[in-house]
Design a protein around this motif. Structure first.
Motif, PDB file in Angstrom:
ATOM      1  N   MET A   1       0.856  -1.169   0.000  1.00 35.58           N
ATOM      2  CA  MET A   1       0.000   0.000   0.000  1.00 35.58           C
ATOM      3  C   MET A   1       0.906   1.237   0.000  1.00 35.58           C
ATOM      4  O   MET A   1       1.965   1.239   0.615  1.00 35.58           O
ATOM      5  N   ARG A   2       0.449   2.277  -0.674  1.00 37.68           N
ATOM      6  CA  ARG A   2       1.250   3.492  -0.796  1.00 37.68           C
ATOM      7  C   ARG A   2       1.393   4.205   0.552  1.00 37.68           C
ATOM      8  O   ARG A   2       0.474   4.186   1.369  1.00 37.68           O
ATOM      9  N   PRO A   3       2.533   4.847   0.750  1.00 33.79           N
ATOM     10  CA  PRO A   3       2.783   5.525   2.031  1.00 33.79           C
ATOM     11  C   PRO A   3       1.750   6.611   2.360  1.00 33.79           C
ATOM     12  O   PRO A   3       1.373   6.773   3.520  1.00 33.79           O
ATOM     13  N   GLU A   4       1.272   7.346   1.343  1.00 34.66           N
ATOM     14  CA  GLU A   4       0.300   8.411   1.631  1.00 34.66           C
ATOM     15  C   GLU A   4      -1.037   7.841   2.095  1.00 34.66           C
ATOM     16  O   GLU A   4      -1.728   8.435   2.918  1.00 34.66           O
ATOM     17  N   ILE A   5      -1.387   6.655   1.607  1.00 34.07           N
ATOM     18  CA  ILE A   5      -2.629   6.013   2.041  1.00 34.07           C
ATOM     19  C   ILE A   5      -2.470   5.498   3.469  1.00 34.07           C
ATOM     20  O   ILE A   5      -3.366   5.658   4.305  1.00 34.07           O
ATOM     21  N   LEU A   9      -4.664   6.672   6.687  1.00 38.31           N
ATOM     22  CA  LEU A   9      -5.341   5.732   7.580  1.00 38.31           C
ATOM     23  C   LEU A   9      -4.866   5.892   9.027  1.00 38.31           C
ATOM     24  O   LEU A   9      -5.654   5.758   9.960  1.00 38.31           O
ATOM     25  N   ASN A  10      -3.594   6.199   9.192  1.00 38.31           N
ATOM     26  CA  ASN A  10      -3.079   6.410  10.546  1.00 38.31           C
ATOM     27  C   ASN A  10      -3.593   7.719  11.155  1.00 38.31           C
ATOM     28  O   ASN A  10      -3.796   7.804  12.354  1.00 38.31           O
ATOM     29  N   GLU A  11      -3.812   8.727  10.300  1.00 38.23           N
ATOM     30  CA  GLU A  11      -4.299  10.013  10.790  1.00 38.23           C
ATOM     31  C   GLU A  11      -5.790   9.975  11.102  1.00 38.23           C
ATOM     32  O   GLU A  11      -6.245  10.644  12.011  1.00 38.23           O
TER      33      GLU A  11
END
Length: 88
Positions: A1-5, A9-11
């Motif tokens: 999964m891409r880092p920005e996704i 999700l973490n935010e």
């Protein structure tokens, strides 16, 4: 999964919990990162934040309040009738 996704999700804890409860979204987001808008729509529906769901919830709450008012009114009428009976 891409880092920005992953960062998104973490935010956003609600999105993260939604994706955990619906694991097919891991695959969808990994294959098509532009599916974030679809994820947001699905999550809002899941959490009951769509306009029709809010209106339905408000109507339900209003109906409950009206029922409580009627019950209180009936109770007051009963108390008044009981007092009239005892005072006669």
């Amino acid at each position: 999964m891409r880092p920005e996704i992953i960062r998104l999700l973490n935010e956003n804890q609600e999105f993260r919990l939604f994706v955990r409860q619906n694991p097919q979204w891991y695959r969808k987001l990994s294959r098509d990162p532009s599916a974030l808008q679809s994820l947001e729509k699905e999550a809002n529906y899941f959490y009951g934040r769509t306009f029709p769901q809010r209106v339905e919830r408000m109507q339900s709450n209003l109906g409950l309040a009206m029922m409580m008012m009627e019950m209180l009114k009936m109770g007051q009428d009963t108390v008044a009738q009981t007092q009239e009976t005892f005072s006669s």
